[in-house]
Design a protein around this motif. Structure first.
Motif, PDB file in Angstrom:
ATOM      1  N   THR A 260       8.109   6.698   2.938  1.00 21.56           N
ATOM      2  CA  THR A 260       7.315   6.041   2.033  1.00 21.56           C
ATOM      3  C   THR A 260       6.038   6.737   2.583  1.00 21.56           C
ATOM      4  O   THR A 260       5.553   7.049   3.777  1.00 21.56           O
ATOM      5  CB  THR A 260       7.054   4.089   2.064  1.00 21.56           C
ATOM      6  N   ILE A 261       5.187   6.996   0.917  1.00 22.06           N
ATOM      7  CA  ILE A 261       3.624   7.612   1.737  1.00 22.06           C
ATOM      8  C   ILE A 261       2.793   7.043   2.839  1.00 22.06           C
ATOM      9  O   ILE A 261       2.302   5.639   2.999  1.00 22.06           O
ATOM     10  CB  ILE A 261       2.591   8.120   0.209  1.00 22.06           C
ATOM     11  N   SER A 266      -2.349   3.199   1.448  1.00 22.49           N
ATOM     12  CA  SER A 266      -0.694   2.998   1.063  1.00 22.49           C
ATOM     13  C   SER A 266       0.030   3.056   2.743  1.00 22.49           C
ATOM     14  O   SER A 266       1.151   3.091   2.478  1.00 22.49           O
ATOM     15  CB  SER A 266       0.026   3.878   0.274  1.00 22.49           C
ATOM     16  N   ARG A 267      -0.759   3.710   3.690  1.00 18.29           N
ATOM     17  CA  ARG A 267      -0.431   3.271   5.144  1.00 18.29           C
ATOM     18  C   ARG A 267       0.631   2.663   5.616  1.00 18.29           C
ATOM     19  O   ARG A 267      -0.205   1.460   5.072  1.00 18.29           O
ATOM     20  CB  ARG A 267      -1.655   3.140   5.717  1.00 18.29           C
ATOM     21  N   ASP A 273      -3.584   9.418   8.651  1.00 18.98           N
ATOM     22  CA  ASP A 273      -2.814   9.952   7.821  1.00 18.98           C
ATOM     23  C   ASP A 273      -1.963  11.364   7.478  1.00 18.98           C
ATOM     24  O   ASP A 273      -2.633  11.916   8.490  1.00 18.98           O
ATOM     25  CB  ASP A 273      -4.327  10.211   6.375  1.00 18.98           C
ATOM     26  N   LYS A 285       7.713   8.794  -2.102  1.00 16.87           N
ATOM     27  CA  LYS A 285       6.629   7.320  -3.159  1.00 16.87           C
ATOM     28  C   LYS A 285       5.656   6.681  -2.380  1.00 16.87           C
ATOM     29  O   LYS A 285       5.784   6.375  -0.669  1.00 16.87           O
ATOM     30  CB  LYS A 285       7.649   6.588  -3.784  1.00 16.87           C
ATOM     31  N   THR A 286       4.635   5.769  -2.606  1.00 18.04           N
ATOM     32  CA  THR A 286       4.348   4.291  -2.364  1.00 18.04           C
ATOM     33  C   THR A 286       5.198   3.576  -2.543  1.00 18.04           C
ATOM     34  O   THR A 286       5.600   3.165  -2.817  1.00 18.04           O
ATOM     35  CB  THR A 286       2.629   4.667  -3.716  1.00 18.04           C
TER      36      THR A 286
END
Ligand SMILES: [Cu+2]
Length: 430
Positions: A260-261, A266-267, A273, A285-286
């Motif tokens: 996942t991103i 979203s981490r 990042d 994807k998120t």
């Protein structure tokens, strides 16, 4: 290579090729247009090997023609990069790829004694693991000795140490050596360099073969099927020098592959990042919490599952229907409170790998409570609290990493599979 000022060859017999202390020198190296892509090692020839083993080495990497170097860390579109051990290569002639330069090297010669931060000599022999020259075997100028770092601190905090958790980020936090990071499926090239001058090393990425590498040698490695390998797994892929006392002395690291991103909110990792490759943008994807999986049909290695919030799981239909609780439970370690009575002392022992204290809030699966131990390698933003466990929306698989470090605790077994084999695999994971 020539000395720029004179055009004369930069050989050891040419005095102009020696750069005095605090002076600079300029040299030129011609890359013929037909030069094959790959890494080349360079190091000083001055002062015999003394300066080389103290770190005066580096690498050039020749990329496919027309490539540009981009910065992999940060937000937004990638910016140009000029140097560094990790980069995104926007390929002039093929798919974009991630590049990681790993330099295996010694810290000083075999008689050299590194100092700790207080100025004391490190031991020549690790008192906890017997490894020779702990801290003296490094990757990219960093070393993570099992004993004098992690096990020693575990002993100070908890009164015991566990060498079997030596690789565990769950127990100790992420290791110091540079951690290559990718998204699943990203093409990735490892530029492997031996920066030392004395002992041979062997690069062993787990699930892949071993490559022996000697002083000044360089190799280019590309894994089949890209990041996550042909099994298409998100996870931490351990690599180390396979000379056993070298990795125990600190020569090891991970390649971390996400499904996942890892950007902004979203981490689910604490790392910076990570940008996507320019020609694969939008593929990753998120992540979503488990309650958001309800109603989705996900694809698990080619088999379809529709996730529901009520009724019973039915594996015979197509797509199979499965309750969200069964779906999550099958991916997680067994739910429970760690701890058992020590038969001899009658005390509760919490060093327990059989269960993980995760929980349900309605249909939302929640992590175990974050660590409250003060550990320089991991400080939680919400100590003592739970957070939602995240999932990749298309496959329904748990988003890697799904655990956070819990200093001094033991990484737990997979659910229902407490075999030695599982334990061993887990060592290289969290
Ligand atoms: Cu080695």
């Amino acid at each position: 290579m020539v000395v720029s000022a004179t055009g004369a060859a930069a050989t050891t017999t040419n005095p102009d090729s020696v750069v005095e202390e605090k002076k600079t020198g300029e040299f030129e190296w011609y890359i013929h247009p037909n030069t094959q892509e790959g890494v080349r090692q360079f190091h000083t020839y001055s002062q015999d090997r003394e300066l080389t083993v103290m770190g005066l080495f580096g690498a050039f990497v020749v990329e496919p023609r027309g490539s540009s170097y981009l910065e992999p860390l940060g937000e937004g579109d990638p910016t140009p990069a000029s140097s560094g051990w990790q980069t995104i290569i926007k390929n002039g002639t093929g798919p974009d790829f991630r590049e990681f330069v790993l330099i295996y090297h010694e810290v000083g010669d075999e008689a050299f004694r590194p100092l700790n931060k207080k100025g004391d000599f490190l031991p020549q022999r690790d008192p906890l693991t017997d490894a020779y020259r702990p801290g003296g075997r490094a990757i990219n100028y960093r070393s993570e000795p099992f004993g004098i770092n992690n096990m020693h601190v575990q002993h100070e905090y908890f009164g015991f140490e566990d060498e079997s958790m030596g690789y565990s980020s769950y127990t100790f936090g992420d290791p110091s050596p540079t951690i290559p990071r990718s998204y699943m499926g990203d093409p990735a090239k490892f530029r492997l360099v031996h920066g030392g001058s004395e002992v041979f090393n062997s690069h062993h990425p787990h699930r892949v073969d071993v490559e022996v590498i000697g002083p000044s040698e360089a190799l280019d490695l590309e894994t089949e099927c890209g990041s996550g390998l042909c099994q298409q797994l998100a996870g931490d892929f351990l690599f180390h020098c396979h000379v056993a006392h070298h990795y125990v002395a600190g020569m090891w690291g991970y390649w971390r592959v996400y499904n996942t991103i890892q950007q902004g909110d979203s981490r689910n990792d604490i790392m910076p990042d990570l940008r996507e490759l320019p020609d694969r943008k939008g593929r990753i994807k998120t992540p979503i919490s488990s309650d958001k999986l309800i109603g989705q049909t996900v694809d698990w290695f080619g088999k379809q599952f529709t996730i529901t919030d009520k009724g019973k799981s039915n594996w015979t239909t197509n797509p199979a229907t499965i309750t969200v609780k069964d779906w999550v439970t099958m991916q997680m370690p067994t739910m429970g409170k760690p701890g058992h009575k020590d038969d001899e002392k009658g005390q509760l022992v919490s060093y327990d790998a059989t269960v993980l204290d995760w929980a349900w809030e309605g249909n939302r699966a929640m992590s175990e409570k974050e660590s409250t131990t003060d550990n320089p390698k991991y400080k939680s933003t919400h100590p003592g609290k739970r957070h939602p466990i995240m999932f990749e929306p298309l496959t329904g698989k748990v988003a890697w990493p799904h655990l956070t470090p819990h200093f001094g605790k033991r990484a737990m077994f997979s659910s229902g599979r407490c075999s030695p084999r599982t334990t061993w695999v887990r060592l290289g994971w969290r």
